[in-house]
Design an enzyme around this catalytic site. Structure first.
Site, short mmCIF file in Angstrom:
data_model
loop_
_atom_site.label_atom_id
_atom_site.label_comp_id
_atom_site.label_asym_id
_atom_site.label_seq_id
_atom_site.Cartn_x
_atom_site.Cartn_y
_atom_site.Cartn_z
N ARG A 121 42.59 33.40 33.58
CA ARG A 121 43.44 33.30 34.77
C ARG A 121 44.30 34.55 34.99
NH1 ARG A 121 44.26 27.82 32.97
NH2 ARG A 121 42.75 26.51 34.05
N LYS A 143 44.03 45.49 45.66
CA LYS A 143 42.88 44.79 46.26
C LYS A 143 41.70 44.94 45.31
CE LYS A 143 43.69 44.89 51.24
NZ LYS A 143 43.21 45.41 52.54
N GLU A 185 39.99 59.63 53.46
CA GLU A 185 41.10 58.69 53.26
C GLU A 185 42.43 59.44 53.18
OE1 GLU A 185 40.66 55.43 53.41
OE2 GLU A 185 38.67 54.93 52.64
N LYS A 227 50.66 55.17 50.52
CA LYS A 227 50.07 53.86 50.25
C LYS A 227 51.07 52.96 49.52
CE LYS A 227 46.27 51.06 49.07
NZ LYS A 227 44.84 50.88 48.91
N GLU A 237 49.00 41.93 53.07
CA GLU A 237 48.50 42.21 54.41
C GLU A 237 48.76 41.05 55.37
OE1 GLU A 237 44.84 44.53 54.18
OE2 GLU A 237 44.26 43.76 56.14
N ARG A 242 50.32 46.58 56.25
CA ARG A 242 49.21 47.05 55.40
C ARG A 242 47.92 47.23 56.20
NH1 ARG A 242 47.72 45.65 49.11
NH2 ARG A 242 45.93 47.05 49.04
N ASN A 246 43.77 50.20 57.42
CA ASN A 246 42.38 49.99 57.85
C ASN A 246 42.01 50.86 59.05
OD1 ASN A 246 42.02 48.00 55.89
ND2 ASN A 246 42.90 46.43 57.21
N HIS A 249 38.45 51.77 59.88
CA HIS A 249 37.57 50.92 59.08
C HIS A 249 36.73 49.96 59.92
CE1 HIS A 249 39.80 52.63 55.79
NE2 HIS A 249 39.14 51.92 54.90
N HIS A 253 33.10 50.35 59.37
CA HIS A 253 32.38 49.25 58.70
C HIS A 253 31.12 48.88 59.49
CE1 HIS A 253 32.25 45.74 56.02
NE2 HIS A 253 31.73 45.12 57.06
N HIS A 267 31.20 55.28 52.35
CA HIS A 267 32.36 54.57 52.92
C HIS A 267 33.35 55.55 53.57
CE1 HIS A 267 35.62 51.67 53.28
NE2 HIS A 267 36.40 52.52 52.64
P1 NAD Z 1 32.04 55.04 43.63
O1 NAD Z 1 32.86 54.28 42.71
O2 NAD Z 1 30.69 54.51 43.98
O3 NAD Z 1 31.87 56.54 43.06
C1 NAD Z 1 31.17 57.47 43.83
C2 NAD Z 1 30.21 58.29 42.96
O4 NAD Z 1 30.95 59.24 42.21
C3 NAD Z 1 29.38 57.50 41.96
O5 NAD Z 1 28.05 57.96 42.02
C4 NAD Z 1 30.00 57.87 40.61
O6 NAD Z 1 29.04 57.84 39.56
C5 NAD Z 1 30.49 59.26 40.87
N1 NAD Z 1 31.62 59.70 40.06
C6 NAD Z 1 32.79 59.05 39.86
N2 NAD Z 1 33.64 59.83 39.18
C7 NAD Z 1 33.01 60.98 38.95
C8 NAD Z 1 33.39 62.19 38.29
N3 NAD Z 1 34.62 62.37 37.84
N4 NAD Z 1 32.46 63.18 38.22
C9 NAD Z 1 31.23 63.02 38.76
N5 NAD Z 1 30.83 61.91 39.40
C10 NAD Z 1 31.71 60.90 39.49
O7 NAD Z 1 32.73 55.30 45.03
P2 NAD Z 1 34.22 55.48 45.54
O8 NAD Z 1 34.11 56.26 46.76
O9 NAD Z 1 35.15 55.93 44.47
O10 NAD Z 1 34.66 53.98 45.90
C11 NAD Z 1 34.00 53.23 46.90
C12 NAD Z 1 34.30 51.78 46.63
O11 NAD Z 1 35.69 51.58 46.70
C13 NAD Z 1 33.66 50.84 47.65
O12 NAD Z 1 33.11 49.76 46.95
C14 NAD Z 1 34.84 50.38 48.50
O13 NAD Z 1 34.65 49.09 49.00
C15 NAD Z 1 35.96 50.43 47.49
N6 NAD Z 1 37.29 50.58 48.07
C16 NAD Z 1 38.26 49.73 47.65
C17 NAD Z 1 39.55 49.86 48.14
C18 NAD Z 1 40.65 48.96 47.62
O14 NAD Z 1 41.75 48.99 48.17
N7 NAD Z 1 40.40 48.21 46.57
C19 NAD Z 1 39.86 50.87 49.06
C20 NAD Z 1 38.84 51.73 49.47
C21 NAD Z 1 37.55 51.59 48.95
N1 GLY Z 2 42.26 50.19 51.46
C1 GLY Z 2 42.99 49.30 52.26
C2 GLY Z 2 44.07 48.61 51.53
O1 GLY Z 2 44.29 48.84 50.36
O2 GLY Z 2 44.73 47.77 52.10
#
Ligand code: NAD
Ligand code: GLY
Length: 369
Positions: A121, A143, A185, A227, A237, A242, A246, A249, A253, A267
């Protein structure tokens, strides 16, 4: 080094931004490290490229690493990887007070955070983001989610980390395309609420993309501070504050959905193009000066990010794209609030946008150029 607090009642934490921070991991994590075995969930590629300083710091302190490796890619953010991760955590005997380390980009951060929200939990986690996107966005704010066959990020929880360590040195091996996607971003924070930061990026953005330490540090710290302020004001949100995060987005999206959430459009690339569309749509409706919408487009294209839908080679209509929008998590009573702009640095949530108008606008954009 910059230390940015995320102020949340009873769950405040710090985001540390700097170069070489992983070598100081023991001091930064402090008494969050309990026992000699440290559980780390890591993106395989990120770990191979950037894990060594963390491994050395832990080993030098007499600790051993329990490593769960995650194959890179969005497909790892799903039920089967979640199940495997949760089983691994339970087999390790993770307790609520323990801290699991999430090492990688947004995929690993979102997956690990969600697993930590449900094991016993709720147990603790530390975010060690290794992509620019994760450092400025996904690692901060709590998130967490996985994707399901119904869509992206539809199953998840708000679960805050207890510490975020954004070591800029990890970005040294990040592919340029991923760097640009994260930069979208960064730019978003300027466009949505900080004209001065936008102007700074217009001049010094190339230095950020070239990973010049001072510029990169300023960009990441300013983004995280923005942020943190927004999350502190509206953690779940609910007030609309918050939701400003987006920006870009909803359009983005829809484009990601139409390109199958694939490497055709990352993304961050979708967010970049989505911001340009939000700005153009705002200008078209007379809310924002046309020249400011053009400046948003120029900031995006000069960073090597997509600024024209037509460049994506889509074979679809505006209605196809607005149909994707109807599946958005942000739908409220059958309508979709849109993030629009009154100017650069002045985003607002518009609840009166008619989707047919958006579809007609997108038809024009699909045909332009
Ligand atoms: P990702 O985690 O897929 O990483 C992108 C690529 O970079 C991967 O191929 C990974 O292997 C590579 N990589 C990572 N670190 C590296 C390094 N130091 N050196 C070399 N390669 C490296 O992508 P991302 O863009 O970091 O994240 C996208 C994800 O985040 C999506 O799933 C999206 O929905 C999510 N997201 C979440 C939030 C949130 O608030 N939680 C906000 C924005 C995006
Ligand atoms: N990436 C959008 C949020 O964190 O609310």
């Amino acid at each position: 080094m910059a230390v940015i607090p995320v102020e949340l009642s009873g769950r405040s934490y710090e985001v540390h931004v700097g170069t070489g921070l992983l070598s100081d991991f023991i001091a930064l994590a402090g008494d969050r490290l309990r026992g000699e075995r440290v559980p780390i969930v890591a993106d395989t590629v990120a770990w191979a490229n950037a894990g060594e300083p963390l491994e050395r710091a832990l080993n030098d302190a007499g600790m051993t690493i329990e490593l769960f490796e995650v194959t890179p890619g969005e497909s790892s953010k799903g039920w089967s990887m979640l199940e495997a991760l949760v089983d691994w955590m339970l087999a390790l005997g993770i307790e609520r007070r323990d801290h699991v380390i999430a090492f990688g980009g947004g995929v690993v951060g979102d997956l690990t955070g969600f697993a930590c929200s449900i094991v016993k939990r709720g147990c603790n986690f530390i975010q060690v983001p290794t992509t620019l996107l994760a450092q400025v966005d996904s690692s901060v704010g709590g998130k967490t989610a996985i994707n399901t066959s119904a869509g992206k990020n539809l199953v998840g929880a708000f679960h805050q980390p207890s510490l975020v360590i954004a070591d800029l040195a990890t970005l040294g091996t990040l592919p340029d395309r991923e760097m640009r996607a994260g930069y979208a971003e960064v730019l978003k924070y300027g466009v949505l609420g900080d004209r001065e930061f936008f102007d700074w990026l217009a001049a010094d953005g190339p230095k950020v993309l070239a990973r010049e330490p001072d510029a990169l540090s300023h960009a990441v710290a300013t983004s995280v501070a923005a942020k943190a302020r927004i999350v502190a004001e509206d953690e779940r949100e609910t007030s609309g504050v918050r939701a400003l995060l987006n920006l870009g987005h909803t359009f983005g999206h829809a484009l990601e959905a139409e390109t199958g959430f694939s490497d055709r459009l990352l993304h961050g690339e979708g967010v970049a193009l989505g911001m340009v569309l939000a700005a153009r749509f705002s200008a078209r409706r007379g809310f924002m000066p046309e020249d400011e919408a053009q400046q948003v487009g120029e900031a995006v294209s000069s960073a090597g990010l997509p600024s024209e839908i037509s460049a994506l080679g889509l074979d679809c209509s505006g209605q196809t794209l607005t149909a994707h929008m109807m599946h958005d998590k942000k739908m409220e009573g059958g309508t979709l609030p849109f993030l629009l702009l009154r100017g650069i640095g002045a985003a607002y949530l518009d609840r009166d946008v008619v989707l047919d108008d958006v579809a007609a606008f997108l038809d024009e954009q699909l045909q332009a150029h």
